[in-house]
Scaffold this motif. Sequence first.
Motif, PDB file in Angstrom:
ATOM      1  N   ALA A  40      29.776  -0.415 -20.252  1.00 29.92           N
ATOM      2  CA  ALA A  40      28.409  -0.756 -19.847  1.00 29.92           C
ATOM      3  C   ALA A  40      28.087  -2.216 -20.160  1.00 29.92           C
TER       4      ALA A  40
ATOM      5  N   HIS B  43      29.741  -4.765 -17.908  1.00 28.45           N
ATOM      6  CA  HIS B  43      29.169  -4.819 -16.559  1.00 28.45           C
ATOM      7  C   HIS B  43      27.690  -5.218 -16.571  1.00 28.45           C
ATOM      8  N   GLY B  44      27.183  -5.588 -17.727  1.00 25.41           N
ATOM      9  CA  GLY B  44      25.793  -6.020 -17.835  1.00 25.41           C
ATOM     10  C   GLY B  44      24.784  -4.913 -17.596  1.00 25.41           C
ATOM     11  N   ALA B  45      25.156  -3.682 -17.895  1.00 29.28           N
ATOM     12  CA  ALA B  45      24.267  -2.543 -17.653  1.00 29.28           C
ATOM     13  C   ALA B  45      23.166  -2.466 -18.705  1.00 29.28           C
ATOM     14  N   LEU B  46      22.032  -1.951 -18.269  1.00 29.37           N
ATOM     15  CA  LEU B  46      20.915  -1.723 -19.178  1.00 29.37           C
ATOM     16  C   LEU B  46      21.026  -0.360 -19.849  1.00 29.37           C
ATOM     17  N   LYS B  47      21.640   0.565 -19.131  1.00 25.97           N
ATOM     18  CA  LYS B  47      21.729   1.944 -19.598  1.00 25.97           C
ATOM     19  C   LYS B  47      22.847   2.661 -18.845  1.00 25.97           C
TER      20      LYS B  47
ATOM     21  N   LEU C  93      26.307   3.512 -14.110  1.00 26.12           N
ATOM     22  CA  LEU C  93      25.502   2.572 -14.887  1.00 26.12           C
ATOM     23  C   LEU C  93      24.193   2.238 -14.191  1.00 26.12           C
ATOM     24  N   ILE C  94      23.193   1.890 -14.995  1.00 27.40           N
ATOM     25  CA  ILE C  94      21.927   1.370 -14.485  1.00 27.40           C
ATOM     26  C   ILE C  94      21.915  -0.117 -14.821  1.00 27.40           C
ATOM     27  N   THR C  95      21.872  -0.942 -13.789  1.00 26.73           N
ATOM     28  CA  THR C  95      21.964  -2.387 -14.009  1.00 26.73           C
ATOM     29  C   THR C  95      20.654  -3.122 -13.750  1.00 26.73           C
ATOM     30  N   THR C  96      19.685  -2.447 -13.167  1.00 27.91           N
ATOM     31  CA  THR C  96      18.398  -3.115 -12.912  1.00 27.91           C
ATOM     32  C   THR C  96      17.248  -2.275 -13.381  1.00 27.91           C
TER      33      THR C  96
END
Length: 115
Positions: A18, A21-25, A112-115
């Motif tokens: 995560a 890949h710069g994921a937030l969550k 992943l959540i990225t935004t």
Amino acid sequence: MHEFSICQALITQVEQIAISHGALKVQSVKLRIGSLSGVELPLLEHAYPFASAGTLVEGSTLEIERAPLKVNCEACGLESEVKANLLTCRMCGSCLIRVVSGEELTLMSVELITT
């Protein structure tokens, strides 16, 4: 109950993915687990929320796909699905078999959540 330590190692690996890949969550984690892996699925599912608490993985869904137990017979060459308590060739009855599926514990995907 080694399932908690398995969850901790899994969470560490998923968090590294995560972060890279710069994921937030993390939305979901999918595993493939064989019946000979030594993992008790209900215990793993129970440990997951506790192991993921306070991490990017907290609140994510754990999806588990069961890997079939398959063996290849070295005597007759048949590859077949067998039961965990009967590791013999279904065709010739030989015990000279090689497990080709069913021992794995594999991280298949991470959403992943990225935004």
